[in-house]
Design a protein around this motif. Sequence first.
Motif, PDB file in Angstrom:
ATOM      1  N   ASP A 129     -11.581  72.894 115.769  1.00 23.16           N
ATOM      2  CA  ASP A 129     -11.704  74.312 116.124  1.00 23.16           C
ATOM      3  C   ASP A 129     -10.481  75.115 115.700  1.00 23.16           C
ATOM      4  O   ASP A 129     -10.607  76.266 115.265  1.00 23.16           O
ATOM      5  N   GLN A 130      -9.291  74.526 115.818  1.00 16.35           N
ATOM      6  CA  GLN A 130      -8.089  75.271 115.454  1.00 16.35           C
ATOM      7  C   GLN A 130      -7.885  75.350 113.948  1.00 16.35           C
ATOM      8  O   GLN A 130      -7.367  76.352 113.437  1.00 16.35           O
ATOM      9  N   VAL A 131      -8.286  74.322 113.216  1.00 18.26           N
ATOM     10  CA  VAL A 131      -8.231  74.414 111.748  1.00 18.26           C
ATOM     11  C   VAL A 131      -9.229  75.470 111.273  1.00 18.26           C
ATOM     12  O   VAL A 131      -8.952  76.250 110.362  1.00 18.26           O
ATOM     13  N   ALA A 132     -10.405  75.453 111.898  1.00 16.78           N
ATOM     14  CA  ALA A 132     -11.389  76.530 111.706  1.00 16.78           C
ATOM     15  C   ALA A 132     -11.653  76.823 110.230  1.00 16.78           C
ATOM     16  O   ALA A 132     -11.556  77.957 109.768  1.00 16.78           O
ATOM     17  N   ASP A 133     -12.012  75.784 109.507  1.00 18.24           N
ATOM     18  CA  ASP A 133     -12.262  75.935 108.066  1.00 18.24           C
ATOM     19  C   ASP A 133     -13.487  75.108 107.711  1.00 18.24           C
ATOM     20  O   ASP A 133     -13.519  73.893 107.946  1.00 18.24           O
ATOM     21  N   SER A 134     -14.492  75.746 107.156  1.00 22.05           N
ATOM     22  CA  SER A 134     -15.747  75.056 106.842  1.00 22.05           C
ATOM     23  C   SER A 134     -15.575  73.992 105.766  1.00 22.05           C
ATOM     24  O   SER A 134     -16.452  73.138 105.580  1.00 22.05           O
ATOM     25  N   ARG A 135     -14.451  74.025 105.056  1.00 23.94           N
ATOM     26  CA  ARG A 135     -14.198  73.023 104.013  1.00 23.94           C
ATOM     27  C   ARG A 135     -13.710  71.698 104.593  1.00 23.94           C
ATOM     28  O   ARG A 135     -13.667  70.694 103.884  1.00 23.94           O
ATOM     29  N   LEU A 136     -13.320  71.695 105.855  1.00 26.04           N
ATOM     30  CA  LEU A 136     -12.776  70.488 106.478  1.00 26.04           C
ATOM     31  C   LEU A 136     -13.812  69.372 106.511  1.00 26.04           C
ATOM     32  O   LEU A 136     -14.965  69.585 106.901  1.00 26.04           O
ATOM     33  N   ARG A 137     -13.367  68.162 106.108  1.00 23.85           N
ATOM     34  CA  ARG A 137     -14.183  66.954 106.233  1.00 23.85           C
ATOM     35  C   ARG A 137     -13.328  65.896 106.919  1.00 23.85           C
ATOM     36  O   ARG A 137     -12.304  65.467 106.372  1.00 23.85           O
ATOM     37  N   VAL A 138     -13.756  65.506 108.110  1.00 23.53           N
ATOM     38  CA  VAL A 138     -12.993  64.560 108.917  1.00 23.53           C
ATOM     39  C   VAL A 138     -13.600  63.166 108.791  1.00 23.53           C
ATOM     40  O   VAL A 138     -14.809  62.975 109.007  1.00 23.53           O
ATOM     41  N   TYR A 139     -12.745  62.205 108.460  1.00 22.44           N
ATOM     42  CA  TYR A 139     -13.111  60.791 108.478  1.00 22.44           C
ATOM     43  C   TYR A 139     -12.343  60.160 109.644  1.00 22.44           C
ATOM     44  O   TYR A 139     -11.110  60.117 109.638  1.00 22.44           O
ATOM     45  N   LEU A 140     -13.071  59.748 110.651  1.00 23.82           N
ATOM     46  CA  LEU A 140     -12.465  59.180 111.850  1.00 23.82           C
ATOM     47  C   LEU A 140     -11.837  57.834 111.519  1.00 23.82           C
ATOM     48  O   LEU A 140     -12.394  57.056 110.733  1.00 23.82           O
ATOM     49  N   TYR A 141     -10.695  57.558 112.128  1.00 21.46           N
ATOM     50  CA  TYR A 141      -9.967  56.324 111.835  1.00 21.46           C
ATOM     51  C   TYR A 141      -9.974  55.435 113.081  1.00 21.46           C
ATOM     52  O   TYR A 141      -9.238  55.680 114.028  1.00 21.46           O
ATOM     53  N   HIS A 142     -10.843  54.438 113.032  1.00 12.39           N
ATOM     54  CA  HIS A 142     -11.025  53.494 114.146  1.00 12.39           C
ATOM     55  C   HIS A 142     -10.223  52.235 113.853  1.00 12.39           C
ATOM     56  O   HIS A 142     -10.596  51.434 112.999  1.00 12.39           O
ATOM     57  N   ILE A 143      -9.093  52.074 114.536  1.00 10.36           N
ATOM     58  CA  ILE A 143      -8.229  50.913 114.306  1.00 10.36           C
ATOM     59  C   ILE A 143      -7.665  50.422 115.642  1.00 10.36           C
ATOM     60  O   ILE A 143      -6.455  50.456 115.884  1.00 10.36           O
ATOM     61  N   PRO A 144      -8.540  49.948 116.523  1.00  7.88           N
ATOM     62  CA  PRO A 144      -8.074  49.535 117.851  1.00  7.88           C
ATOM     63  C   PRO A 144      -7.045  48.417 117.865  1.00  7.88           C
ATOM     64  O   PRO A 144      -6.242  48.376 118.807  1.00  7.88           O
ATOM     65  N   PRO A 145      -6.996  47.508 116.870  1.00 15.15           N
ATOM     66  CA  PRO A 145      -5.920  46.510 116.924  1.00 15.15           C
ATOM     67  C   PRO A 145      -4.526  47.133 116.897  1.00 15.15           C
ATOM     68  O   PRO A 145      -3.587  46.554 117.444  1.00 15.15           O
ATOM     69  N   MET A 146      -4.386  48.312 116.274  1.00 15.80           N
ATOM     70  CA  MET A 146      -3.093  48.992 116.209  1.00 15.80           C
ATOM     71  C   MET A 146      -2.993  50.106 117.244  1.00 15.80           C
ATOM     72  O   MET A 146      -2.014  50.206 117.982  1.00 15.80           O
ATOM     73  N   SER A 147      -3.983  50.955 117.292  1.00 12.13           N
ATOM     74  CA  SER A 147      -3.906  52.145 118.149  1.00 12.13           C
ATOM     75  C   SER A 147      -4.162  51.824 119.611  1.00 12.13           C
ATOM     76  O   SER A 147      -3.661  52.518 120.500  1.00 12.13           O
ATOM     77  N   GLN A 148      -4.967  50.790 119.862  1.00 12.20           N
ATOM     78  CA  GLN A 148      -5.435  50.468 121.217  1.00 12.20           C
ATOM     79  C   GLN A 148      -6.249  51.614 121.819  1.00 12.20           C
ATOM     80  O   GLN A 148      -6.435  51.669 123.042  1.00 12.20           O
ATOM     81  N   VAL A 149      -6.733  52.503 120.980  1.00  9.94           N
ATOM     82  CA  VAL A 149      -7.570  53.624 121.422  1.00  9.94           C
ATOM     83  C   VAL A 149      -8.831  53.617 120.550  1.00  9.94           C
ATOM     84  O   VAL A 149      -8.842  54.177 119.455  1.00  9.94           O
ATOM     85  N   PRO A 150      -9.890  52.962 121.001  1.00  9.95           N
ATOM     86  CA  PRO A 150     -11.092  52.846 120.175  1.00  9.95           C
ATOM     87  C   PRO A 150     -11.889  54.138 120.099  1.00  9.95           C
ATOM     88  O   PRO A 150     -11.825  54.986 121.000  1.00  9.95           O
ATOM     89  N   ILE A 151     -12.611  54.284 119.001  1.00  6.39           N
ATOM     90  CA  ILE A 151     -13.542  55.394 118.815  1.00  6.39           C
ATOM     91  C   ILE A 151     -14.943  54.815 118.973  1.00  6.39           C
ATOM     92  O   ILE A 151     -15.435  54.085 118.108  1.00  6.39           O
ATOM     93  N   SER A 152     -15.576  55.124 120.090  1.00  6.65           N
ATOM     94  CA  SER A 152     -16.853  54.504 120.429  1.00  6.65           C
ATOM     95  C   SER A 152     -18.006  55.110 119.631  1.00  6.65           C
ATOM     96  O   SER A 152     -17.911  56.226 119.097  1.00  6.65           O
ATOM     97  N   LEU A 153     -19.117  54.391 119.603  1.00  3.03           N
ATOM     98  CA  LEU A 153     -20.320  54.912 118.955  1.00  3.03           C
ATOM     99  C   LEU A 153     -20.808  56.167 119.664  1.00  3.03           C
ATOM    100  O   LEU A 153     -21.275  57.114 119.014  1.00  3.03           O
ATOM    101  N   ALA A 154     -20.690  56.196 120.988  1.00  2.00           N
ATOM    102  CA  ALA A 154     -21.123  57.378 121.732  1.00  2.00           C
ATOM    103  C   ALA A 154     -20.278  58.596 121.372  1.00  2.00           C
ATOM    104  O   ALA A 154     -20.789  59.718 121.270  1.00  2.00           O
ATOM    105  N   LEU A 155     -18.980  58.384 121.153  1.00  2.00           N
ATOM    106  CA  LEU A 155     -18.101  59.497 120.764  1.00  2.00           C
ATOM    107  C   LEU A 155     -18.472  60.002 119.373  1.00  2.00           C
ATOM    108  O   LEU A 155     -18.536  61.222 119.144  1.00  2.00           O
ATOM    109  N   ILE A 156     -18.713  59.084 118.449  1.00  4.57           N
ATOM    110  CA  ILE A 156     -19.127  59.499 117.100  1.00  4.57           C
ATOM    111  C   ILE A 156     -20.417  60.309 117.172  1.00  4.57           C
ATOM    112  O   ILE A 156     -20.555  61.358 116.531  1.00  4.57           O
ATOM    113  N   ASP A 157     -21.363  59.840 117.962  1.00  5.71           N
ATOM    114  CA  ASP A 157     -22.635  60.532 118.096  1.00  5.71           C
ATOM    115  C   ASP A 157     -22.427  61.968 118.593  1.00  5.71           C
ATOM    116  O   ASP A 157     -23.009  62.923 118.063  1.00  5.71           O
TER     117      ASP A 157
END
Length: 309
Positions: A129-157
């Motif tokens: 929302d703050q970038v607010a640019d229609s050109r933005l393309r986000v690729y989520l980075y799921h790396i729980p072995p390092m981040s310890q913060v998983p990106i769940s399937l429900a969150l992606i949905d």
Amino acid sequence: MTSTYRPQGVYSPVLTPFNADLTPAPDRFVRHCRWLLDQGVGLAVFGTNSEANSLTVAEKSGLLDTLLEAGVPPERLMPGTGACALPDTVELTRHAVKAGCSGVLMLPPFYYKGVSDEGLYRAFATVIDQVADSRLRVYLYHIPPMSQVPISLALIDRLLKAYPGIVAGVKDSSGDWSNTAAMLERFQPQGFDVFAGSENFLLANLRGGGVGCITATGNVNPGPIVNLYQRWQEPGADELQKGLDATRAVFAKLPMIPAMKAAIAWKTGRNEWATVRPPLIELNGDQRTQLQQQLDGVGFVLPKADLLA
């Protein structure tokens, strides 16, 4: 302006070369990026193996500008922009979009553990929302072995429903093929692109409908990885995958970032390539000997290494 190019194939989190005083070495960085592009590898600069979380926002923005000024095509860049502080993520993401990068690879805020999907949704949504640019393309980075913060399937949905077209894909570095397979089954029909986080899963990911891999060892073994991507539907693809696995296994026996930098230092004769930022440390003598012997054993070569010197 942002290209309509849709990232696919082999990308690598580009190693960040440092000088003896631990400042980034822009000239070597540019040479390494050009060397990767020449072998068909896209540039996921400021990823895990770039030591991105040891770099400041200003350093990352400066290195990105250096690449663009050197003529590196922005559509082949997928910078890592995720940080613990949302304003840092917004600043770097906005910079990448304005530069014309085809996408950004975005870690979740990773310092606090045990956070809810609601909290992570708000984090990603705030950035978009703050970038607010229609050109933005986000690729989520799921790396729980390092981040310890998983990106769940429900969150992606939820993110896909809220930001269709902007939330474009994922790098799954969970190391869990069942998770990657679930992402492919659930989201690939919606046009959500799945990159495996290692070439170990490249063949399986392509067979499942994925678009490629974003892999550390693309930094040092780009040709064979790209070869499998190009020939995955041909007879012999399984043997090509086994060859990639063997080379990856050598690097994986040691701390990955120092090992890859040590391999480049060895093959180029430029010892400064071995430099890493603390808290990482370079390989010791025994480790370097082990690495070189085992890489010789799997027939490792670094083509046109003089271009990296």
